[in-house]
Enzyme design. Structure first.
Site, mmCIF file in Angstrom:
data_model
loop_
_atom_site.group_PDB
_atom_site.id
_atom_site.type_symbol
_atom_site.label_atom_id
_atom_site.label_comp_id
_atom_site.label_asym_id
_atom_site.label_seq_id
_atom_site.Cartn_x
_atom_site.Cartn_y
_atom_site.Cartn_z
ATOM 1 N N LYS A 54 0.996 -1.198 0.234
ATOM 2 C CA LYS A 54 0.283 -0.042 -0.404
ATOM 3 C C LYS A 54 0.618 1.131 0.494
ATOM 4 O O LYS A 54 0.338 2.073 -1.053
ATOM 5 C CB LYS A 54 -0.978 -0.504 1.640
ATOM 6 C CG LYS A 54 -2.307 -0.883 0.797
ATOM 7 C CD LYS A 54 -2.895 -0.919 2.275
ATOM 8 C CE LYS A 54 -4.331 -2.081 1.553
ATOM 9 N NZ LYS A 54 -4.456 -2.289 3.130
ATOM 10 N N GLN A 98 -5.552 -1.381 9.876
ATOM 11 C CA GLN A 98 -5.518 -2.972 8.733
ATOM 12 C C GLN A 98 -5.674 -3.762 9.390
ATOM 13 O O GLN A 98 -5.440 -4.160 10.937
ATOM 14 C CB GLN A 98 -3.420 -4.000 8.899
ATOM 15 C CG GLN A 98 -3.603 -4.902 8.381
ATOM 16 C CD GLN A 98 -4.027 -4.630 6.353
ATOM 17 O OE1 GLN A 98 -3.446 -3.888 5.988
ATOM 18 N NE2 GLN A 98 -4.479 -5.936 6.318
ATOM 19 N N ASP A 121 -11.453 2.195 3.502
ATOM 20 C CA ASP A 121 -12.003 1.063 3.914
ATOM 21 C C ASP A 121 -13.550 0.870 3.915
ATOM 22 O O ASP A 121 -13.730 0.209 3.196
ATOM 23 C CB ASP A 121 -11.269 0.292 4.881
ATOM 24 C CG ASP A 121 -9.718 -0.666 4.747
ATOM 25 O OD1 ASP A 121 -10.443 -0.715 3.338
ATOM 26 O OD2 ASP A 121 -9.238 -1.079 5.535
#
Ligand code: NDP
Length: 293
Positions: A54, A98, A121
């Site tokens: 990422k 995460q 997200d």
């Protein structure tokens, strides 16, 4: 019949190039550099790989990347304090924590702390609610990548029968919602579904997001159907080596489907590209500027 292969790598590459062009325009026209902050708790090797990728992709698109590595035994309170700090930081437009988090931390509590506008997200309940009610929120990256590939391949999805196998909050449910928003007739299958073969067999679109290697058998697939395999499963082979397989029995499915995503090289690469796209969108919305075409 042999299915055409939907090349997620190529699709993601094109999308990343498009994003880099948008970022360039935002810098020139608005002095705006979109910034993505990623928090990683612990040392899970798979998560470390994701976070590294990422970071690399964010920089390659010309965006700012901020990485926060926290110890496995960080307290929920300290993690939440970090998220709150990032919520207020004007150079951070997207925040990603995460997952999975260590067991002592309440994931939902952490996610609900992220400002919905920076929740790239798309896991915050406000964003799930907006997706369900047709609002303009942040859409989870993996399902968004799947719907982009489906629309690119099939054009109009209206009226098609679709099945999503899996009902998780991060893939299955938002995927089903996106298909419904495209006017598909959607079935959501899960571990209690009776006669999965029959449900899959009547579907023009099959999205498998289960986490069970090759659960969806090739001979279940309706001839000509489009198959999106979200699953990433590492299996051990007889020689002791490992390889990645999806949730669909690819070798057999390719003989019946019209088109199919491979594993690896299908859905996976799209997820990060969509994350970057969501960060650009978040930055534009937060600063009230039009997103470049
Ligand atoms: P979850 O474990 O959260 O959910 C799995 C779902 O599959 C559940 O709804 C479960 O049903 C259902 N299921 C399990 N066994 C069966 C079965 N035998 N028959 C029918 N349904 C079943 O997984 P995720 O949604 O997080 O992930 C799914 C897969 O996608 C994984 O392989 C994961 O690695 C991959 N993934 C890939 C991403 C990418 O970027 N390509 C991103 C995210 C995930 P029930 O609810 O009844 O238990």
């Amino acid at each position: 019949m042999t299915a055409s292969i939907i090349d997620g790598k190529m699709f993601a590459k094109n999308l990343k190039e498009e994003i880099a062009r948008k970022v360039e325009t935002l810098k020139i026209n608005h002095n705006l550099t979109p910034g993505l902050a990623v928090i990683l708790v612990g040392t899970d090797p798979a998560s470390q790989v994701y976070v590294r990728n990422k970071n690399k992709s964010t920089n390659a698109a010309g965006m700012n990347s901020f990485e926060y590595l926290m110890d496995d035994n960080v307290s929920e309170e300290d993690l939440i304090t970090k998220v709150k700090e990032l919520n207020k930081d004007p150079i951070v437009h997207g925040i990603l924590v995460q997952l999975p988090l260590p067991k002592h931390i309440n994931e939902a509590a952490v996610i609900e702390t992220i400002t919905p506008e920076k929740d790239v997200d798309g896991f915050h309940v406000i964003n799930s609610g907006l997706l369900a009610t047709g609002g303009k929120g942040m859409v989870p990256c993996t399902p968004q990548g799947c719907i982009m590939m489906l629309k690119n391949h099939l054009g109009n999805l209206s009226g098609l029968d679709a099945v999503v196998v899996g009902r998780s909050n991060i893939v299955g449910k938002p995927m089903a919602q996106l298909l419904l928003n495209e006017s598909c007739t959607v079935t959501i299958a899960h571990s209690r579904t009776k006669n999965l073969a029959e449900v899959v067999g009547r579907s023009d679109i099959v999205v498998a997001a289960v986490g069970v290697p090759e659960l969806v058998k090739g001979d279940w697939i309706k001839k000509g159907a489009t198959v999106i395999d979200v699953g990433i499963n590492r299996i051990e082979m007889e020689d002791g080596k490992t390889r990645l397989v999806g949730d669909v029995e690819f070798k057999a499915a390719v003989q019946r489907a019209g088109a199919i995503t491979p594993v690896p090289g299908g859905v996976g690469p799209m997820t990060i590209a969509v994350l970057l796209q969501n960060t650009v969108t978040a930055a534009c919305r937060l600063l009230g500027v039009n997103e470049p075409e």
